[in-house]
Design an enzyme around this catalytic site. Sequence first.
Site, short mmCIF file in Angstrom:
data_model
loop_
_atom_site.label_atom_id
_atom_site.label_comp_id
_atom_site.label_asym_id
_atom_site.label_seq_id
_atom_site.Cartn_x
_atom_site.Cartn_y
_atom_site.Cartn_z
CG LEU A 149 8.27 1.83 4.50
CD1 LEU A 149 8.33 3.25 3.98
CD2 LEU A 149 8.46 0.80 3.44
NE ARG A 176 7.19 4.05 0.07
CZ ARG A 176 6.93 4.95 1.00
NH1 ARG A 176 7.86 5.38 1.88
NH2 ARG A 176 5.85 5.58 1.47
CE LYS A 219 3.52 3.14 3.62
NZ LYS A 219 4.20 3.37 4.91
CD GLU A 241 10.49 1.43 9.82
OE1 GLU A 241 10.14 2.40 9.08
OE2 GLU A 241 10.41 0.43 9.56
CE1 TYR A 251 1.13 -0.19 4.20
CE2 TYR A 251 0.29 2.05 4.32
CZ TYR A 251 1.04 1.05 4.70
OH TYR A 251 1.53 1.46 6.09
NE ARG A 306 -6.65 -18.69 5.33
CZ ARG A 306 -5.57 -19.61 5.94
NH1 ARG A 306 -5.77 -21.12 5.44
NH2 ARG A 306 -4.60 -19.36 6.62
#
Length: 282
Positions: free
Chosen positions: A200, A51, A144, A176, A32, A98
């Site tokens: 990230l 990105r 991400k 981070e 995302y 699934r």
Amino acid sequence: MKISYYNGEFKRDDEISVDYNDRAFYFGDGVYEVVRVYDNEFFTLEEHMDRLVRSASEIEINGLEQEKLIEIITQLKERNSIENGSIYIQVSRGIDPRNHAYPAGAEPVVLAYMNALSRPSLQMENGVGIITANDYRWLKCHVKSLNLLANVMEKERAVRAGAHETVLHRDGVVTEGSSTNVFIVSEGVLRTHPANHLILNGITRQEVLKIAQEREIEYQEKPFTIDELKAADEVFITSTTQEVTPVSNVDGERIADGSKGKITQVIQEGFNQKIHKLNLVK
Ligand SMILES: *Cc1c(COP(=O)(O)O)cnc(C)c1O
């Protein structure tokens, strides 16, 4: 009425239904971005879209077309009359019953929406408190990923402690925050963790380093410890929504005199200038 996007269609928010076999639900199997809009203009759009495509290819979601993604969020911005906001966009591996292994032939599914959002002026002036915790995330933190279990649990720990953010460390070395990058200033030198698989690489982080360069502030992409964090002259965290937010205390211990530092101020001014320039070139 808000217009959002799911799997090929723009619809009113209350008319969207998502497929329960979307792998985003079962596995967090996707990536995302969050993109900022200031006075109707995207901020660092290309960087975010680059990105997004890179994150996707890191988890073997290939063949995303950047122009199509840009078209979707441009449409979103135009269909929702929100001058200042953020756009959330996620891409999952696809829809299929699934099963852990990748589904054969499933197409990536895009979800995107826009929210109104104003700048965090108060916290950018007064600063926030943070706590520290062990970083037990996987070793592909440069992706991400939708899979944010450790991040949400560590953010919740901050909320319960009455703090704003949890800063993570591996064996005492700061990586981070749960959704932010972390900078310190000590002896006039700005420092942040290098952009490797342990963090990230924030777009805001990269903008801050550009500002440091432009304004001749010495900086190092070099890890620092929890002790160095607490002893720093200035600390701030960065992200698309938090921008450049000073940190006034860490684990209840005050940073310097607790007020916004000089270099933090210069970086904020540089950041403001970049935002204002967006609208001068119109
Ligand atoms: C998104 C994110 C950041 C900040 O990145 P920006 O591009 O500046 O918004 C930092 N750390 C993590 C874990 C993130 O998910």
